[in-house]
Design a protein around this motif. Structure first.
Motif, PDB file in Angstrom:
ATOM      1  N   ILE A 293      -0.084 -11.917  16.147  1.00  0.00           N
ATOM      2  CA  ILE A 293      -0.756 -11.543  14.894  1.00  0.00           C
ATOM      3  C   ILE A 293      -2.149 -11.005  15.179  1.00  0.00           C
ATOM      4  O   ILE A 293      -2.575 -10.002  14.605  1.00  0.00           O
ATOM      5  CB  ILE A 293      -0.792 -12.756  13.935  1.00  0.00           C
ATOM      6  N   SER A 294      -2.851 -11.642  16.120  1.00  0.00           N
ATOM      7  CA  SER A 294      -4.192 -11.198  16.462  1.00  0.00           C
ATOM      8  C   SER A 294      -4.145  -9.865  17.210  1.00  0.00           C
ATOM      9  O   SER A 294      -4.925  -8.957  16.950  1.00  0.00           O
ATOM     10  CB  SER A 294      -4.865 -12.280  17.299  1.00  0.00           C
ATOM     11  N   ARG A 295      -3.199  -9.721  18.143  1.00  0.00           N
ATOM     12  CA  ARG A 295      -3.121  -8.497  18.950  1.00  0.00           C
ATOM     13  C   ARG A 295      -2.804  -7.267  18.095  1.00  0.00           C
ATOM     14  O   ARG A 295      -3.390  -6.212  18.274  1.00  0.00           O
ATOM     15  CB  ARG A 295      -2.055  -8.671  20.023  1.00  0.00           C
ATOM     16  N   TYR A 296      -1.832  -7.416  17.186  1.00  0.00           N
ATOM     17  CA  TYR A 296      -1.402  -6.265  16.399  1.00  0.00           C
ATOM     18  C   TYR A 296      -2.043  -6.220  15.011  1.00  0.00           C
ATOM     19  O   TYR A 296      -1.625  -5.435  14.166  1.00  0.00           O
ATOM     20  CB  TYR A 296       0.129  -6.252  16.289  1.00  0.00           C
ATOM     21  N   ASP A 297      -3.025  -7.079  14.762  1.00  0.00           N
ATOM     22  CA  ASP A 297      -3.698  -7.116  13.455  1.00  0.00           C
ATOM     23  C   ASP A 297      -2.697  -7.196  12.306  1.00  0.00           C
ATOM     24  O   ASP A 297      -2.782  -6.424  11.341  1.00  0.00           O
ATOM     25  CB  ASP A 297      -4.596  -5.876  13.275  1.00  0.00           C
ATOM     26  N   LEU A 298      -1.761  -8.115  12.399  1.00  0.00           N
ATOM     27  CA  LEU A 298      -0.729  -8.228  11.365  1.00  0.00           C
ATOM     28  C   LEU A 298      -1.211  -9.111  10.219  1.00  0.00           C
ATOM     29  O   LEU A 298      -2.019 -10.015  10.411  1.00  0.00           O
ATOM     30  CB  LEU A 298       0.541  -8.854  11.944  1.00  0.00           C
TER      31      LEU A 298
ATOM     32  N   ASP B 239      -8.904  -9.641  10.324  1.00  0.00           N
ATOM     33  CA  ASP B 239      -8.553  -9.356  11.719  1.00  0.00           C
ATOM     34  C   ASP B 239      -9.795  -9.325  12.603  1.00  0.00           C
ATOM     35  O   ASP B 239      -9.762  -9.807  13.739  1.00  0.00           O
ATOM     36  CB  ASP B 239      -7.736  -8.062  11.844  1.00  0.00           C
TER      37      ASP B 239
ATOM     38  N   TYR C 218      -8.438   0.394  19.510  1.00  0.00           N
ATOM     39  CA  TYR C 218      -7.921  -0.813  20.170  1.00  0.00           C
ATOM     40  C   TYR C 218      -8.367  -0.917  21.628  1.00  0.00           C
ATOM     41  O   TYR C 218      -8.170  -1.938  22.262  1.00  0.00           O
ATOM     42  CB  TYR C 218      -6.385  -0.830  20.134  1.00  0.00           C
TER      43      TYR C 218
ATOM     44  N   ALA D  10      -1.673  -0.934  19.449  1.00  0.00           N
ATOM     45  CA  ALA D  10      -2.330  -1.860  20.371  1.00  0.00           C
ATOM     46  C   ALA D  10      -1.714  -1.770  21.767  1.00  0.00           C
ATOM     47  O   ALA D  10      -2.401  -1.923  22.780  1.00  0.00           O
ATOM     48  CB  ALA D  10      -2.232  -3.288  19.848  1.00  0.00           C
ATOM     49  N   ASP D  11      -0.402  -1.517  21.837  1.00  0.00           N
ATOM     50  CA  ASP D  11       0.271  -1.419  23.135  1.00  0.00           C
ATOM     51  C   ASP D  11      -0.110  -0.140  23.859  1.00  0.00           C
ATOM     52  O   ASP D  11      -0.324  -0.137  25.072  1.00  0.00           O
ATOM     53  CB  ASP D  11       1.788  -1.468  22.951  1.00  0.00           C
TER      54      ASP D  11
ATOM     55  N   ASP E 186      -5.150 -12.873  29.005  1.00  0.00           N
ATOM     56  CA  ASP E 186      -5.914 -11.854  29.728  1.00  0.00           C
ATOM     57  C   ASP E 186      -5.402 -11.745  31.162  1.00  0.00           C
ATOM     58  O   ASP E 186      -5.367 -10.657  31.752  1.00  0.00           O
ATOM     59  CB  ASP E 186      -7.393 -12.288  29.693  1.00  0.00           C
TER      60      ASP E 186
ATOM     61  N   ILE F 244       7.805  -6.104  15.060  1.00  0.00           N
ATOM     62  CA  ILE F 244       7.409  -7.203  15.927  1.00  0.00           C
ATOM     63  C   ILE F 244       7.902  -8.468  15.251  1.00  0.00           C
ATOM     64  O   ILE F 244       7.504  -8.768  14.122  1.00  0.00           O
ATOM     65  CB  ILE F 244       5.885  -7.235  16.095  1.00  0.00           C
TER      66      ILE F 244
ATOM     67  N   GLU G  81      -9.936   0.056   4.523  1.00  0.00           N
ATOM     68  CA  GLU G  81      -9.337  -0.813   5.527  1.00  0.00           C
ATOM     69  C   GLU G  81      -8.377  -1.803   4.882  1.00  0.00           C
ATOM     70  O   GLU G  81      -7.370  -2.174   5.468  1.00  0.00           O
ATOM     71  CB  GLU G  81     -10.426  -1.518   6.340  1.00  0.00           C
TER      72      GLU G  81
ATOM     73  N   MET H 260     -10.740 -12.894  13.231  1.00  0.00           N
ATOM     74  CA  MET H 260      -9.932 -13.529  14.287  1.00  0.00           C
ATOM     75  C   MET H 260     -10.490 -13.173  15.665  1.00  0.00           C
ATOM     76  O   MET H 260     -10.541 -14.013  16.559  1.00  0.00           O
ATOM     77  CB  MET H 260      -8.475 -13.069  14.200  1.00  0.00           C
ATOM     78  N   ASP H 261     -10.882 -11.914  15.844  1.00  0.00           N
ATOM     79  CA  ASP H 261     -11.448 -11.501  17.130  1.00  0.00           C
ATOM     80  C   ASP H 261     -12.754 -12.239  17.418  1.00  0.00           C
ATOM     81  O   ASP H 261     -13.005 -12.662  18.545  1.00  0.00           O
ATOM     82  CB  ASP H 261     -11.697  -9.981  17.138  1.00  0.00           C
TER      83      ASP H 261
ATOM     84  N   SER I  97     -13.032  -8.752  29.152  1.00  0.00           N
ATOM     85  CA  SER I  97     -11.967  -9.349  29.943  1.00  0.00           C
ATOM     86  C   SER I  97     -12.487 -10.043  31.200  1.00  0.00           C
ATOM     87  O   SER I  97     -13.341  -9.521  31.907  1.00  0.00           O
ATOM     88  CB  SER I  97     -10.987  -8.244  30.345  1.00  0.00           C
TER      89      SER I  97
ATOM     90  N   MET J 281      -4.639 -18.185  12.180  1.00  0.00           N
ATOM     91  CA  MET J 281      -6.042 -18.507  12.483  1.00  0.00           C
ATOM     92  C   MET J 281      -6.198 -20.005  12.720  1.00  0.00           C
ATOM     93  O   MET J 281      -6.932 -20.425  13.613  1.00  0.00           O
ATOM     94  CB  MET J 281      -6.951 -18.084  11.322  1.00  0.00           C
TER      95      MET J 281
ATOM     96  N   GLU K 211      -3.332  -0.574  25.448  1.00  0.00           N
ATOM     97  CA  GLU K 211      -3.266  -1.329  26.695  1.00  0.00           C
ATOM     98  C   GLU K 211      -2.812  -0.432  27.844  1.00  0.00           C
ATOM     99  O   GLU K 211      -3.342  -0.495  28.957  1.00  0.00           O
ATOM    100  CB  GLU K 211      -2.312  -2.523  26.563  1.00  0.00           C
TER     101      GLU K 211
ATOM    102  N   GLN L 107       3.487   0.607  19.702  1.00  0.00           N
ATOM    103  CA  GLN L 107       2.543   0.045  18.747  1.00  0.00           C
ATOM    104  C   GLN L 107       1.161   0.521  19.178  1.00  0.00           C
ATOM    105  O   GLN L 107       0.896   0.584  20.399  1.00  0.00           O
ATOM    106  CB  GLN L 107       2.568  -1.486  18.783  1.00  0.00           C
TER     107      GLN L 107
ATOM    108  N   ARG M 217       0.838  -1.197   0.000  1.00  0.00           N
ATOM    109  CA  ARG M 217       0.000   0.000   0.000  1.00  0.00           C
ATOM    110  C   ARG M 217       0.878   1.255   0.000  1.00  0.00           C
ATOM    111  O   ARG M 217       0.679   2.169  -0.797  1.00  0.00           O
ATOM    112  CB  ARG M 217      -0.888  -0.021   1.260  1.00  0.00           C
TER     113      ARG M 217
END
Lengths: 447, 447
Positions: A220-225, B244, B64, B32-33, A344, A205, B164, B247-248, B270, A247, B36, B30, A185
């Motif tokens: 991968i799930s946490r950072y949407d990679l 993504d 996030y 996502a970090d 968690d 990462i 997206e 996955m969630d 959580s 996945m 958090e 990041q 992109r």
């Protein structure tokens, strides 16, 4: 045509040996669907159908087959045919299949492969099951850090047919070390003369090939990679893990945790297709272990045999009380196993959660005591009502705190916390519950 | 710096009100970090830190945050600030947040948004929780079917900042109907003068916005899709679901099934942060229900009170036998709940699996009977050994077949099969097990 109609027609065409119809039908399937069709057919049918696909499509469909089916089909291929197929398969998938073959077959097949693919296969097949190395692919798109956007795009175009993804491009220095990533992109919206080094992200990462697959899937799930680069201890890029493999790992891990939660040892692949003996083996271990654990409960009963023969009514309340201890314990352990599983909750959260659980379990126990006290009064009068109510509060609290703590203890000593299954926690809570119940009864009845 | 070091430094800089340090630190996280980090801080701290980000980054980090935290933070923003943030958020995420606001706030915020975004938000917020519509985004890249590759690439470049994903491009006809998809990979390797209509794939996997999220997640995983197009009943493209989000959804569904398996009603978000009252509420329902179910077991015991007072040794084996019935049942139900959940097994497979289970359960029961017969002989002689062994085979088979069938029955009548939790199956198996055990005992002892 949907999947059901397509498979119907294909089965029909196979019976009539109508080659023209077969050829036109197989390309209409989604690769994953054609794999499902083949999985349900005999090996010789699969071979015939695969032969109608060109080698790229054949490799893709073949890759969607369950590993055991891949192996069964591959055993019927010539070494040449198999080598050709392996050349075109994704590098992580072919390594799994390769590891199932016997040594003679491995040697025969390796000999027939192109040198580059052979070396890749040897390296990929050496990673242990469950590690990041075992699910990574070496088919990534990379560019030198000195490239301009124009040069990089040109290189990516050439890589496109082989790379598993070209949407994340890995930027390497002269020593093959990963110094950044740039997205396709970004490349297509930038000036052709811009330098890749100016566009790339260098806060990366990454993982190493011997880390756990589960952790790769979590990152991968946490950072949407889209993909996670894997580097060796000298920062050199050795492969990438793509989101679709992540996945699959997440689904397999969830299945494993769920089955463990029902006290079934890890079962790979389809539950529907698992053999009777396999299922027997995966279940008998815990059933036997739990029977012997139940002997402690039985021993608890034996201690109080006198009390029981004097007050047979106490036996009436046994299932209610020890059942509740087990159920409250199962709930608490289930919550913790999942929270530890998804990240968690950490080991260090135990004390705070234990504190919270004391209050929750007390509230649960009091509600339950209230509910059963009436039945106690009706069946055995005031003394029995008090014994039952007190015992209920005690066993619900004990079961809950035990259920909450066991997964932490298991994780602490290096076991999978999911081993704290509902049946295991219930059995332990039962044994302790019996002692509490008859202990309270003996004290109140003054025996 | 890793996450722990970064958060340490940022906390430090916040205390010292060192704006320069804060500005340079926040961009190193990041997204996502950083989310958090904010989640663990007070709302006013979050607001201050978010103010240091430009609006695009702010929207990404904010997205996030857990939904409840998003809401708490948004409540402290001005309507202008919030409208600006919503303009830049992903269309599915902002719709979720929007649905939490009260009506006055919704009206105030809508008024301040750009017209296009406002209409999108109104439409997206109207989809029900749990449906595909609620997780889809309207920020997709699309091109007219009449475009050449050159024209399409040009359009994709312009869409790039907002879409997206631009890696799957949706090909639409004049009526906005989806007629195909083409990948960016395909576009960049093709001749600029080629027609999109010649390159596109027109065998599409699509869903409608009112279908279940779980199914979207399953399709994305099965076909290894980057995104799944969502169309209305006139084939018009209304949005896409990206991998993504899938996955969630898959993770949330697995958590729900695992918690149900431990007889805990659905818990969102959580486990660590759930309130005490919430956890109490989610647990007490099943605990109370199961206590009353246990009364059937107790009633079974009451029927045989005479037998028990004559042969107190029978009570000793009670926990072993009914425990085993429950454990075998939990195993069978856990297997079926997961297999039904992943689509591995269908309702129509019941008869075949029931047949397989008869053989497996018989083998399990015989093994267990063998193990306990010795203890029976030691504690009570030959009669007791025979009672215990016979009962074991019977209760393990009964528990297994019941555990296997209950999830199918639940699914058949429209319930979630995961309701067949280990504790529920164990409780039902217990009650039936008591009757079988004392029934066999009474018969053999000739009472």
């Amino acid at each position: 045509m949907n999947y059901a109609e397509l498979s119907e027609s294909l089965r029909d065409a196979m019976e009539k040996q109508d080659t023209v119809a077969i050829e036109s039908l197989v390309v209409e399937f989604q690769p994953a669907d054609l794999a499902e069709f083949l999985h349900e057919e005999e090996v010789d049918v699969s071979l015939k159908i695969l032969a109608h696909l060109d080698i790229e499509e054949r490799a893709e469909v073949f890759g969607y087959l369950p590993l055991n089916t891949q192996f069964d089909v591959s055993e019927e291929m010539t070494a040449e045919g198999l080598a050709q197929l392996l050349n075109c398969m994704e590098s992580d998938e072919r390594a799994d299949l390769f590891n199932l073959m016997d040594e003679d077959r491995q040697t025969a097949v390796l000999k027939l492969m192109a040198q580059e693919e052979r070396e890749d296969l040897r390296r990929m097949a050496s990673y242990e099951d469950g590690t990041v190395g075992a699910i990574m692919t070496s088919n990534y798109a990379s560019v030198p850090v000195t490239d301009t956007v124009l040069q990089a795009l040109d290189k990516v175009r050439k890589t496109a047919p082989d790379a598993e993804t070209i949407y994340q491009i890995y930027v390497l220095d002269k020593l093959h070390r990963l110094v950044g990533t740039v997205s396709l992109r970004e490349l297509i919206v930038s000036r052709p003369t811009a330098l890749v080094s100016d566009l790339m992200v260098s806060e990366l990462i990454t993982m190493s090939p011997d880390q756990e697959q589960e952790d790769a899937s979590r990152l991968i799930s946490r950072y949407d990679l889209l993909a996670l680069p894997v580097i060796d201890n000298q920062q050199r890029l050795v492969g990438i893990v793509t989101y679709d493999d992540a996945m699959d790992v997440a689904e397999a891990e969830a299945t494993e945790d769920i089955l463990k939660g029902g006290s079934i040892s890890g079962l790979e692949g389809s539950i529907k297709d698992a053999s009777k003996f396999m299922l027997y083996r995966k279940r008998i271990f815990w059933l036997l272990l739990l029977v012997f654990a139940n002997i402690f409960t039985a021993a608890g009963i034996a201690i109080y045999e006198d009390t029981i023969s004097k007050y047979a009514v106490l036996v009436f309340f046994m299932p209610l009380l020890i059942g509740s201890a087990g159920n409250a314990g199962s709930q608490a352990s289930t919550l913790m196993v999942r929270a530890l599983g998804t990240g968690d909750v950490e080991l260090s959260d135990w004390a705070r959660l234990f504190g919270r659980e004391i209050l929750i379990a007390l509230a649960l126990g009091l509600t339950m005591a209230f509910a059963v006290a009436f039945i106690g009064h009706y069946r055995g009068g005031q003394d029995i009502a008090m014994i039952v109510a007190l015992s209920m509060v005690a066993v619900v609290m004990m079961g809950s705190l035990l259920g909450l703590s066991l997964p932490f203890v298991l994780k602490r000593v290096g076991f999978d916390p999911a081993t704290a299954s509902a049946p295991l926690v219930a059995t332990i809570a039962d044994a302790a519950g019996i002692l509490v119940y008859f202990g309270i009864a003996t004290a109140i009845l003054g025996l």
